[in-house]
Scaffold this active site. Sequence first.
Site, PDB file in Angstrom:
ATOM      1  N   ASP A  17       4.335  -6.769   0.358  1.00 32.83           N
ATOM      2  CA  ASP A  17       2.919  -6.640   0.730  1.00 32.83           C
ATOM      3  C   ASP A  17       2.156  -7.894   0.317  1.00 32.83           C
ATOM      4  O   ASP A  17       2.588  -8.647  -0.570  1.00 32.83           O
ATOM      5  CB  ASP A  17       2.312  -5.408   0.027  1.00 32.83           C
ATOM      6  CG  ASP A  17       1.027  -4.922   0.688  1.00 32.83           C
ATOM      7  OD1 ASP A  17       0.554  -5.563   1.651  1.00 32.83           O
ATOM      8  OD2 ASP A  17       0.500  -3.889   0.235  1.00 32.83           O
ATOM      9  N   GLU A  39      -0.645   2.045  -0.375  1.00 37.33           N
ATOM     10  CA  GLU A  39       0.109   0.886  -0.882  1.00 37.33           C
ATOM     11  C   GLU A  39       0.603   1.154  -2.304  1.00 37.33           C
ATOM     12  O   GLU A  39       1.761   0.880  -2.648  1.00 37.33           O
ATOM     13  CB  GLU A  39      -0.772  -0.366  -0.864  1.00 37.33           C
ATOM     14  CG  GLU A  39      -1.091  -0.848   0.539  1.00 37.33           C
ATOM     15  CD  GLU A  39      -2.103  -1.977   0.585  1.00 37.33           C
ATOM     16  OE1 GLU A  39      -2.145  -2.666   1.609  1.00 37.33           O
ATOM     17  OE2 GLU A  39      -2.860  -2.178  -0.380  1.00 37.33           O
ATOM     18  N   THR A  74      -1.131 -10.728   6.527  1.00 37.66           N
ATOM     19  CA  THR A  74       0.127 -11.335   6.098  1.00 37.66           C
ATOM     20  C   THR A  74       1.276 -10.343   6.308  1.00 37.66           C
ATOM     21  O   THR A  74       2.350 -10.715   6.806  1.00 37.66           O
ATOM     22  CB  THR A  74       0.050 -11.765   4.622  1.00 37.66           C
ATOM     23  OG1 THR A  74      -1.212 -12.407   4.385  1.00 37.66           O
ATOM     24  CG2 THR A  74       1.172 -12.727   4.277  1.00 37.66           C
TER      25      THR A  74
HETATM   26  C1  5RP Z   1      -4.729  -4.158   2.311  1.00 41.60           C
HETATM   27  C2  5RP Z   1      -4.339  -5.138   1.281  1.00 41.60           C
HETATM   28  C3  5RP Z   1      -3.860  -6.464   1.738  1.00 41.60           C
HETATM   29  O1  5RP Z   1      -2.608  -6.712   1.190  1.00 41.60           O
HETATM   30  C4  5RP Z   1      -4.809  -7.522   1.273  1.00 41.60           C
HETATM   31  O2  5RP Z   1      -6.103  -7.195   1.721  1.00 41.60           O
HETATM   32  C5  5RP Z   1      -4.413  -8.898   1.818  1.00 41.60           C
HETATM   33  O3  5RP Z   1      -4.560  -8.919   3.198  1.00 41.60           O
HETATM   34  P1  5RP Z   1      -4.334 -10.229   4.043  1.00 41.60           P
HETATM   35  O4  5RP Z   1      -2.867 -10.493   4.052  1.00 41.60           O
HETATM   36  O5  5RP Z   1      -4.880  -9.883   5.410  1.00 41.60           O
HETATM   37  O6  5RP Z   1      -5.125 -11.351   3.397  1.00 41.60           O
HETATM   38  O7  5RP Z   1      -4.370  -4.891   0.103  1.00 41.60           O
HETATM   39  O8  5RP Z   1      -5.238  -2.989   1.746  1.00 41.60           O
END
Ligand code: 5RP
Length: 226
Positions: free
Chosen positions: A87, A109, A37
């Site tokens: 994020d 993060e 995402t």
């Molecule tokens: C990476 C993360 C991502 O934000 C989480 O895994 C969601 O990822 P995606 O948008 O691919 O579903 O915490 O460490």
Amino acid sequence: MTTDPQALKQAVAQAAVDYIEPWLTSDAVIGVGTGSTADLFIDALCLKRESFRAAVASSERTAERLRQGGVTVLTLNDVASMPVYVDGADEINPALEMIKGGGGALTREKIVASVAERFLCIVDASKQVEWLGRFPLPIEVLPMAVASVMRRAVALGGQPSIRTGFMTDNGNPIVDVAGLKILDAPGLEVELNNLPGVVTNGIFALRRADVALVAGPRGVETRLSH
Ligand code: 5RP
């Protein structure tokens, strides 16, 4: 609107760029997360690269994508403040507490998010949960502490496993803990932080999201923490 997962991610990524538009100023540094995402958010953000100064990335992968899109990437040590960190998440509850780290970038993060004035979480509706824990909780651990942390995870009622073939950008393994029903997210976040050898756990409750943009069949909805 669609229910196609990729289209939902695309919609929420664009909505995030629209949401942060007021903070895209010539001196602004934007915090950028990691994941599929976040990748789509980066692509949309890069189209606005003339509107802001630079970004801080939460992973090598994100830094590379930002650079390829023409955005200047700064290290966090060169930045005193950021108006917003954007994020994704693996799970988010009604209090906007999250599990993150499915992509393994949880430590950076959490650090970047801690410096930002606001945390904007971007998810599709499948990530919304009543309580955290159905998604296995990622814990980044120093290599020598893997076994001891796994024993503590079992004592907490979880089923831990090492993420095979994976090392974080910091060179550490990740232990994923399945089977936890996390009703006190800040409490468990602190408890896990206190285990010797734990670098970071994937509960984002002490620094939860301030706003969540959630893409579903009816469009993108805005949720505020309360
Ligand atoms: C990476 C993360 C991502 O934000 C989480 O895994 C969601 O990822 P995606 O948008 O691919 O579903 O915490 O460490």
